[in-house]
Design an enzyme around this catalytic site. Structure first.
Site, PDB file in Angstrom:
ATOM      1  CE1 TYR A  33       1.060  -0.350   4.221  1.00 41.67           C
ATOM      2  CE2 TYR A  33       0.075   1.811   4.439  1.00 41.67           C
ATOM      3  CZ  TYR A  33       0.926   0.988   4.917  1.00 41.67           C
ATOM      4  OH  TYR A  33       1.494   1.246   6.255  1.00 41.67           O
ATOM      5  NE  ARG A  52       6.995   4.413   0.539  1.00 38.64           N
ATOM      6  CZ  ARG A  52       6.589   4.856   1.683  1.00 38.64           C
ATOM      7  NH1 ARG A  52       7.423   5.441   2.503  1.00 38.64           N
ATOM      8  NH2 ARG A  52       5.204   5.457   1.767  1.00 38.64           N
ATOM      9  NE  ARG A 100      -5.885 -19.714   3.913  1.00 40.11           N
ATOM     10  CZ  ARG A 100      -4.960 -20.497   4.475  1.00 40.11           C
ATOM     11  NH1 ARG A 100      -4.908 -21.974   4.116  1.00 40.11           N
ATOM     12  NH2 ARG A 100      -4.026 -19.918   5.453  1.00 40.11           N
ATOM     13  CD  GLU A 180       9.909   1.687  10.633  1.00 41.49           C
ATOM     14  OE1 GLU A 180       9.816   2.626   9.878  1.00 41.49           O
ATOM     15  OE2 GLU A 180       9.588   0.461  10.193  1.00 41.49           O
ATOM     16  CG  LEU A 205       8.012   2.246   4.813  1.00 39.08           C
ATOM     17  CD1 LEU A 205       8.075   1.074   3.865  1.00 39.08           C
ATOM     18  CD2 LEU A 205       6.853   2.811   5.059  1.00 39.08           C
TER      19      LEU A 205
HETATM   20  N1  PMP Z   1       7.578   3.642   9.016  1.00 39.71           N
HETATM   21  C1  PMP Z   1       6.305   3.031   9.134  1.00 39.71           C
HETATM   22  C2  PMP Z   1       6.540   1.439   9.760  1.00 39.71           C
HETATM   23  C3  PMP Z   1       5.082   3.378   8.396  1.00 39.71           C
HETATM   24  O1  PMP Z   1       4.073   2.569   8.416  1.00 39.71           O
HETATM   25  C4  PMP Z   1       5.372   4.868   8.097  1.00 39.71           C
HETATM   26  C5  PMP Z   1       3.939   5.299   7.455  1.00 39.71           C
HETATM   27  N2  PMP Z   1       3.321   4.514   6.519  1.00 39.71           N
HETATM   28  C6  PMP Z   1       6.348   5.403   8.080  1.00 39.71           C
HETATM   29  C7  PMP Z   1       7.598   4.906   8.509  1.00 39.71           C
HETATM   30  C8  PMP Z   1       6.457   6.885   7.314  1.00 39.71           C
HETATM   31  O2  PMP Z   1       6.640   6.860   5.988  1.00 39.71           O
HETATM   32  P1  PMP Z   1       6.195   7.935   5.136  1.00 39.71           P
HETATM   33  O3  PMP Z   1       6.895   9.415   5.461  1.00 39.71           O
HETATM   34  O4  PMP Z   1       6.258   7.562   3.705  1.00 39.71           O
HETATM   35  O5  PMP Z   1       4.451   8.272   5.574  1.00 39.71           O
END
Ligand code: PMP
Length: 294
Positions: A33, A52, A100, A180, A205
């Site tokens: 997503y 991304r 499935r 994070e 991420l």
């Molecule tokens: N880390 C994680 C695990 C996330 O889910 C998100 C937001 N979806 C982010 C960091 C921040 O990413 P972005 O700045 O692209 O929203």
């Protein structure tokens, strides 16, 4: 809430927008997503989000169902149909619908859905006073760089944060280093004035907001260091904040029971938030300081 959603080539009423029960996203979290912000009717850093998305899809070997142009058209149309100028669009692509079976189906057609959301106002007190984060063990998988819909650990973490009266939960790895937030990237400013965030490996991420803030910090001449930092270092930090598409730059003034710095948002955080808001205002086509999210 949206009046219309997008489901596989059609704009449909939100209340009757459905996918098949054997969608692999539903059964296996076999999908990816993106959440893209809209400012003044314009997408914020759309190219970076589409890049991304491409990467997430190719890491999972899901074929890209639509061109960038077609996707952009759909998302823009969705926002307009819902009358949303400031907010975000959520786009989800799964491997498809098939009986499935763990093994990839041979001829499943990727399923594409999208919803648009009006901006949720961010409380002025949160920005002025900062918010609290708690620390929790990172129980996610080893490919957090893929923006997959497997978000159960994030949901559990965010719920734990809410129950602790916190805005976010910072996850830590086995060695006690922060990875994070559950839906944001984590940053600190050390007592020596280094701006620190974890490098974009498979452990996190690579946030689009993170990437933009890195550029803003470099342009502002701040001393920026990409390295892991420990829970202990976070507690002893001079400043802390998170970045994400919908929180922008959000000051963290308490981590667990420890106030950060003097307990108020610090100067790096305020400067980077202002610069990020100016970046959004520029995209929205408004003068810095005049554009409002909600
Ligand atoms: N880390 C994680 C695990 C996330 O889910 C998100 C937001 N979806 C982010 C960091 C921040 O990413 P972005 O700045 O692209 O929203």
């Amino acid at each position: 809430m949206s009046r219309f959603a997008y489901v596989n080539g059609r704009f449909v009423r939100y209340g009757s927008a459905t996918v098949h029960i054997e969608d692999r996203g539903y059964q296996f979290a076999d999908g990816v997503y993106e959440v893209i912000a809209l400012a003044g009717g314009k997408f914020v850093d759309l190219d970076l989000h589409l890049q991304r998305l491409d990467r997430s899809l190719s890491e999972l070997r899901i074929e890209r169902p639509m061109s960038d142009r077609a996707l952009t058209f759909v998302l823009d149309n969705l926002a307009k149909r819902n009358g949303i100028r400031n907010g975000s669009v959520y786009l989800q692509i799964t491997r498809g619908v098939a009986p499935r079976d763990f093994v990839f189906p041979r001829d499943a057609v990727p399923q594409v859905v999208a919803v648009a959301r009006r901006a949720k106002p961010i409380a002025q007190t949160a920005i002025e006073d900062g918010v609290k984060a708690i620390t929790i063990p990172d129980i996610r998988w080893a490919r957090c760089d893929i923006k997959s819909v497997a978000l159960l650990p994030a949901a559990l973490g965010k719920q734990a944060a809410r129950e602790a009266g916190a805005y976010e939960a910072w996850q830590y790895d086995r060695d006690g280093f922060i990875t994070e937030g559950t839906s944001s990237n984590a940053w600190i400013v050390t007592p020596d004035g280094d701006l620190v965030t974890r490098p974009a490996t498979n452990a996190i991420l690579n946030g689009i907001t993170r990437l933009v803030v890195i550029e803003l910090a470099k342009a502002a001449g701040l001393r920026f260091v990409e390295r892991p930092f420990s829970i202990k270092e976070a507690h002893a930090a001079r400043e802390a904040f998170v970045t994400s598409t919908t929180s922008f730059v959000m000051p963290i003034t308490q981590i667990d029971e420890t106030p950060i710095g003097n307990g108020k948002p610090g100067s790096f955080t305020r400067e980077l938030r202002e610069k990020y808001m100016a970046h959004m205002a520029e995209i929205a086509g408004a003068a810095a300081g005049t554009w409002k999210w909600a």
